[in-house]
Scaffold this motif. Sequence first.
Motif, PDB file in Angstrom:
ATOM      1  N   ARG A  38       0.820  -1.217   0.000  1.00  0.00           N
ATOM      2  CA  ARG A  38       0.000   0.000   0.000  1.00  0.00           C
ATOM      3  C   ARG A  38       0.850   1.262   0.000  1.00  0.00           C
ATOM      4  O   ARG A  38       0.515   2.251  -0.661  1.00  0.00           O
ATOM      5  N   THR A  39       1.963   1.244   0.738  1.00  0.00           N
ATOM      6  CA  THR A  39       2.746   2.475   0.866  1.00  0.00           C
ATOM      7  C   THR A  39       3.785   2.655  -0.242  1.00  0.00           C
ATOM      8  O   THR A  39       4.253   3.770  -0.465  1.00  0.00           O
ATOM      9  N   ALA A  40       4.152   1.584  -0.947  1.00  0.00           N
ATOM     10  CA  ALA A  40       5.206   1.688  -1.967  1.00  0.00           C
ATOM     11  C   ALA A  40       4.893   2.742  -3.036  1.00  0.00           C
ATOM     12  O   ALA A  40       5.744   3.594  -3.323  1.00  0.00           O
ATOM     13  N   ARG A  45       5.955   8.318  -5.142  1.00  0.00           N
ATOM     14  CA  ARG A  45       5.527   9.672  -5.470  1.00  0.00           C
ATOM     15  C   ARG A  45       6.163  10.694  -4.529  1.00  0.00           C
ATOM     16  O   ARG A  45       6.604  11.774  -4.960  1.00  0.00           O
ATOM     17  N   ALA A  46       6.224  10.369  -3.236  1.00  0.00           N
ATOM     18  CA  ALA A  46       6.845  11.288  -2.274  1.00  0.00           C
ATOM     19  C   ALA A  46       8.305  11.531  -2.627  1.00  0.00           C
ATOM     20  O   ALA A  46       8.789  12.674  -2.556  1.00  0.00           O
ATOM     21  N   PHE A  47       9.016  10.478  -3.025  1.00  0.00           N
ATOM     22  CA  PHE A  47      10.421  10.645  -3.393  1.00  0.00           C
ATOM     23  C   PHE A  47      10.567  11.543  -4.625  1.00  0.00           C
ATOM     24  O   PHE A  47      11.507  12.330  -4.714  1.00  0.00           O
ATOM     25  N   GLU A  48       9.647  11.425  -5.567  1.00  0.00           N
ATOM     26  CA  GLU A  48       9.692  12.314  -6.727  1.00  0.00           C
ATOM     27  C   GLU A  48       9.582  13.774  -6.287  1.00  0.00           C
ATOM     28  O   GLU A  48      10.324  14.637  -6.764  1.00  0.00           O
ATOM     29  N   LEU A  52      14.137  12.856  -5.128  1.00  0.00           N
ATOM     30  CA  LEU A  52      14.828  11.571  -5.003  1.00  0.00           C
ATOM     31  C   LEU A  52      14.184  10.584  -5.976  1.00  0.00           C
ATOM     32  O   LEU A  52      13.655   9.545  -5.588  1.00  0.00           O
ATOM     33  N   GLY A  53      14.243  10.914  -7.252  1.00  0.00           N
ATOM     34  CA  GLY A  53      13.460  10.193  -8.238  1.00  0.00           C
ATOM     35  C   GLY A  53      14.018   8.872  -8.709  1.00  0.00           C
ATOM     36  O   GLY A  53      13.371   8.185  -9.500  1.00  0.00           O
TER      37      GLY A  53
END
Length: 264
Positions: A38-40, A45-48, A52-53
């Motif tokens: 669920r969190t992956a 998206r958060a890393f983008e 941190l893409g």
Amino acid sequence: MRLITWNVARRTARLAEQARALATRSPDVVALQEVTRRTAPLWTRAFELLGLGHVRAGFCAATGGTERPPAMWVMLASRRPLAEAALTLTVPRPESAVAASVDSELGPVDVCCVHVPNAANGWVKARTLEAIRRGLEAAPPGPRILCGDLNTPRRELPGGETISFARDTRGRLRPDRGQEWDQAELGVVPGLRELGYVDAFRSLHGYESREPSWTWRRIAGHGGGWRLDHIFASPPLRPVACRYHHEWRERDLSDHSALEADFT
């Protein structure tokens, strides 16, 4: 290069706050443990958004992403491109380890993110630690970081003596675990120093500092715990700063404190 490792404890409701906490530290590399199905996508998206893409997940590295993902795994995110690492960690649960070469300002650096199963999982814990030690022993020389939730040790004494979870609270070797388990844990913490690795936190703060990174709650707050989260680095990398973000744990963003280190 700034690296943060954090067991994010499978939190979904607090993920946005976890990401905001990471953003305040402007890391170049983030290594997460306990990412879930669920969190992956949320973390990707958060890393983008954090710049941190470049992302790799443990189960994808092991299976090519063709199999149904396990319940949880590890994840690496980098500000700069990732390439194949010069080593392989062949652990019993492939989703619990991922390695990649980071194209950092210091040059290519292998970063290995691991999550060692705890003792409730039985001998897979010891076998995972043995596999980590074997993988690092076989790896070619070069700048390398091992980080993550290693679920060891039980205790570190001011003089530097380390006690594993193969022993009970009185330091006696448990018959059901024995010397083999004891050596598996000690072969990594602190045994990686035999391979030339430096414990980033201990190298800067010594063994007088007692800072558990995972704690359990009692009536008066955090009554005890263990330093389970680590960063080790091989030459020529040199840690110049290292700290636990206990305040993130105290805000209940996770049951683990994140660990941050800066390298030159």
